[in-house]
Design an enzyme around this catalytic site. Structure first.
Site, mmCIF file in Angstrom:
data_model
loop_
_atom_site.group_PDB
_atom_site.id
_atom_site.type_symbol
_atom_site.label_atom_id
_atom_site.label_comp_id
_atom_site.label_asym_id
_atom_site.label_seq_id
_atom_site.Cartn_x
_atom_site.Cartn_y
_atom_site.Cartn_z
ATOM 1 N N ASP A 21 -20.083 6.106 21.685
ATOM 2 C CA ASP A 21 -20.861 4.900 21.996
ATOM 3 C C ASP A 21 -21.511 5.069 23.365
ATOM 4 O OD1 ASP A 21 -21.810 2.308 22.356
ATOM 5 O OD2 ASP A 21 -19.866 1.549 23.026
ATOM 6 N N ASN A 23 -23.998 2.662 24.535
ATOM 7 C CA ASN A 23 -24.536 1.409 25.102
ATOM 8 C C ASN A 23 -23.472 0.333 25.315
ATOM 9 O OD1 ASN A 23 -24.042 0.647 22.498
ATOM 10 N ND2 ASN A 23 -26.123 -0.064 22.042
ATOM 11 N N ASP A 25 -21.326 -1.249 23.306
ATOM 12 C CA ASP A 25 -21.033 -2.332 22.358
ATOM 13 C C ASP A 25 -19.805 -2.028 21.497
ATOM 14 O OD1 ASP A 25 -22.012 -0.379 20.685
ATOM 15 O OD2 ASP A 25 -23.579 -1.614 19.762
ATOM 16 N N ASP A 29 -23.182 5.505 18.270
ATOM 17 C CA ASP A 29 -24.619 5.425 18.010
ATOM 18 C C ASP A 29 -25.259 6.812 17.981
ATOM 19 O OD1 ASP A 29 -24.861 5.985 20.862
ATOM 20 O OD2 ASP A 29 -24.459 3.852 21.183
ATOM 21 N N ASP A 98 -26.518 11.434 4.370
ATOM 22 C CA ASP A 98 -25.731 10.885 3.266
ATOM 23 C C ASP A 98 -26.687 10.110 2.362
ATOM 24 O OD1 ASP A 98 -23.433 10.115 1.793
ATOM 25 O OD2 ASP A 98 -22.271 10.074 3.636
ATOM 26 N N ASP A 199 -23.451 10.599 -2.310
ATOM 27 C CA ASP A 199 -22.303 9.731 -2.539
ATOM 28 C C ASP A 199 -22.117 9.451 -4.037
ATOM 29 O OD1 ASP A 199 -20.314 7.894 -1.221
ATOM 30 O OD2 ASP A 199 -21.457 6.392 -2.316
ATOM 31 N N GLU A 256 -20.692 14.278 -4.114
ATOM 32 C CA GLU A 256 -19.335 13.742 -4.194
ATOM 33 C C GLU A 256 -19.088 13.401 -5.667
ATOM 34 O OE1 GLU A 256 -16.588 10.198 -2.269
ATOM 35 O OE2 GLU A 256 -18.662 9.766 -2.829
ATOM 36 N N HIS A 328 -14.151 11.081 5.924
ATOM 37 C CA HIS A 328 -14.085 9.660 6.292
ATOM 38 C C HIS A 328 -13.302 8.828 5.273
ATOM 39 C CE1 HIS A 328 -17.384 10.032 3.480
ATOM 40 N NE2 HIS A 328 -17.265 8.738 3.236
ATOM 41 N N ASP A 329 -13.014 9.391 4.101
ATOM 42 C CA ASP A 329 -12.273 8.666 3.064
ATOM 43 C C ASP A 329 -10.825 9.118 2.930
ATOM 44 O OD1 ASP A 329 -14.275 6.953 2.189
ATOM 45 O OD2 ASP A 329 -15.049 8.357 0.709
#
Length: 561
Positions: A21, A23, A25, A29, A98, A199, A256, A328-329
């Site tokens: 990150d 910025n 928040d 990003d 993706d 995906d 996938e 990520h899964d």
């Protein structure tokens, strides 16, 4: 075997929300990714797979897309993306996007139009069905719990959503939908990206009879998966996409594909098929889970060896494998198949060795290269993944399953294990964001010890071990193109195999336990000389005939025949 760049590449997967990150928040990003390109270059990966960065309401963290041609506000702007692409290419790093085209967000303009009326020109962009006996059109359950159908009062019909109810499935039977997909794919390829991870791409063709799925005893819904995956027209659709768009660019494509076998996979990836370059299979990721009962099964090395060997042999003539432990899964592999306590470092290196010496394109998921581990959120409120939250409601609140047991299942296998912020340093917020910010999901408390800063200059770190693995692959054709053969297939502790190319043989030995088993070289493996290529212990290498392995030890030797 055809030699192409994507077979020789190493891919680094980035989950942008959790990477860096800039910025303040609390959300990663695009500028953060650009800032860390030199880190990825140093690691040695030469392709980045970006999880979705498109406009999205984030019901499923970007896998619900509301605009395929624009960038999510939290991640930045299209200018930020263009700069990332340019800076990556400057470093000889390719970018894989993706592609999520089984479904869109319900906030996509196509769906907003589609639900307005039955005669809207976008109506057939999605799958709408009349009620059956006043209820859903069939008994399918969604992947994130609940029904796969959502009733829409406006037209008194149901729409299909195989995932969240905010992710309506596209109707690929409609040639206009396929044309839209072809155009958006061309949009990104013309920008200069280098390919796509697609995906759940084997779900785009459904059985048009929409039959009920088999209902297991403990299930509230029928199993839609065998009906919606590898459907009747999926190969027709992919061949069309390839002929009209993909084949006109020098790119890499990986699909996938849940519920595939090597035989089914060859229909997607065979070099004569003109569909995809490779697929992600899930068999090895399912050896320790029982999804229907929401339980983690004990790790079984023989099962793992059987599955991986089946895929190595099944695709060795004219196909290609994707090699991965993490994404990520999936939960973190060092916590899952390794030992993230007393043998954390050794087991992380061993697992890396076991995977990277096989045939296929290796994928490294952010943080894997520093040995990031699973995280225990004490309550369901700590989780951000829609799948975990919905499943908790269904299993605990509806079915009455024991809460502690289900929380243990999430601790072991939840997708959020992979989604905690990247651990850059031992400082405030692990260097992911500034000290005043609150990360979008809690940090893994182990960041004080497990972080990039503590490993990058340590020659014995997991990070530098991964660098060596990548360098070995780059410098030795045998690692990319050599034939794989399993040895000691019935050994419950040791995973050993060979790779063979011309007069050279690579011998890979991995101990998956904390005990000290004896490795005995099979008599049929002959050699005139041997040399150690890499290992995670500094040990005597005077013989390879009989070796007493240390806990989670791995060794790789080059044998001259």
């Amino acid at each position: 075997m055809a030699k192409v760049w994507w077979k020789e590449s190493v891919v680094y997967e980035i989950y942008p929300r959790s990477f860096k990150d800039t910025n303040g928040d609390g959300i990663g990003d695009l500028k953060g990714i650009t800032e860390k390109l030199d880190y990825i270059k140093l690691l040695g990966a030469n392709v980045i797979w970006l999880c979705p960065i498109y406009k999205s309401p984030n019901d499923d963290n970007g896998y619900d897309i509301s605009d395929y041609r624009d960038v999510m506000d939290e991640f930045g702007t299209m200018e930020d993306f263009d700069k990332l692409l340019k800076e990556a290419h400057k470093r000889d790093i390719k970018i894989l996007m993706d592609l999520v085209v089984n479904h869109t967000s319900d906030e996509h303009k196509w769906f907003i139009e589609s639900r307005k009326s039955k005669d809207n020109k976008y109506r057939d962009y999605y799958i709408w069905k009349d009620p059956r006996d006043g209820k859903a059109p069939n008994n399918w359950g969604g992947a994130f719990a609940g029904s796969a159908w959502e009733y829409d009062e406006n037209t008194d019909m149901y729409f299909l959503h195989c995932f969240s109810k905010k992710q309506p499935d596209l109707n690929w039977e409609n040639p206009e939908v396929r044309k839209e997909v072809q155009e958006l794919v061309k949009f990104w390829l013309d920008k200069g990206i280098d390919g796509f991870r697609m995906d759940v791409i084997n779900m785009i063709s459904k059985d048009q009879a929409f039959p009920d799925g088999v209902k297991a005893e403990e299930s509230l819904y029928g199993d839609k998966d065998p009906i919606i995956m590898n459907g009747p027209r999926v190969h027709e659709y992919l061949k069309e996409l390839n002929a009209k768009v993909l084949s006109k660019y020098d790119i890499m494509t990986v699909g996938e594909t849940p519920l595939v076998t090597p035989e089914i996979a060859m229909k997607y990836v065979g070099e004569d098929r003109k569909e995809l370059n490779m697929v992600f299979e899930f068999e090895h990721m399912d050896i320790d889970r029982d999804e229907s009962k929401a339980t983690k099964e004990p790790f079984d090395l023989i099962k793992l060896k059987k599955v991986l060997t089946k895929w190595q042999k099944g695709l060795e003539n004219g196909g290609w494998n994707s090699l991965y432990w993490n994404n990520h899964d999936q939960a973190r592999v060092v916590s899952r198949f390794g030992n993230d306590k007393e043998y954390w470092e050794k087991s992380a290196k061993m697992l890396g060795t076991c995977l990277h010496m096989q045939q296929g394109t290796p994928y490294i998921y952010q943080g894997e290269e520093i040995g990031m581990t699973n995280v225990h959120f004490e309550t369901i409120e700590g989780y951000r993944d829609i799948s975990a939250i919905n499943r908790y409601r269904e299993e605990v609140e509806v079915k009455g399953r024991d809460k502690d047991n289900f929380m243990n299942y999430l601790h072991e296998l939840s997708r959020d294990n992979a989604r905690t912020p990247m651990q850059w340093s031992s400082g405030e917020n692990a260097g992911f964001t500034n000290s005043e910010a609150t990360p979008w999901i809690k940090l893994n408390p182990r960041y004080k010890k497990i972080n990039v800063e503590s490993q990058i200059n340590d020659p014995n770190s997991i990070f530098n071990y991964y660098r060596k693995l990548i360098k070995i692959r780059r410098e030795n054709e045998i690692v990319v193109y050599g034939r794989y053969d399993l040895i000691l297939e019935d050994d419950k502790e040791i995973y050993a195999y060979t790779r063979t190319l011309n007069d050279k043989k690579l011998l890979v030995i991995c101990n998956f336990t904390k005990s000290e088993p004896i490795f005995c070289l099979p008599e049929n493996i002959r050699y005139s000389s041997f040399e150690k290529v890499i290992g995670n212990y500094d040990e005597d290498d005077s013989t390879i005939e009989k070796i007493k392995l240390k806990p989670y030890e791995s060794r790789v030797y080059m044998l001259q025949q």
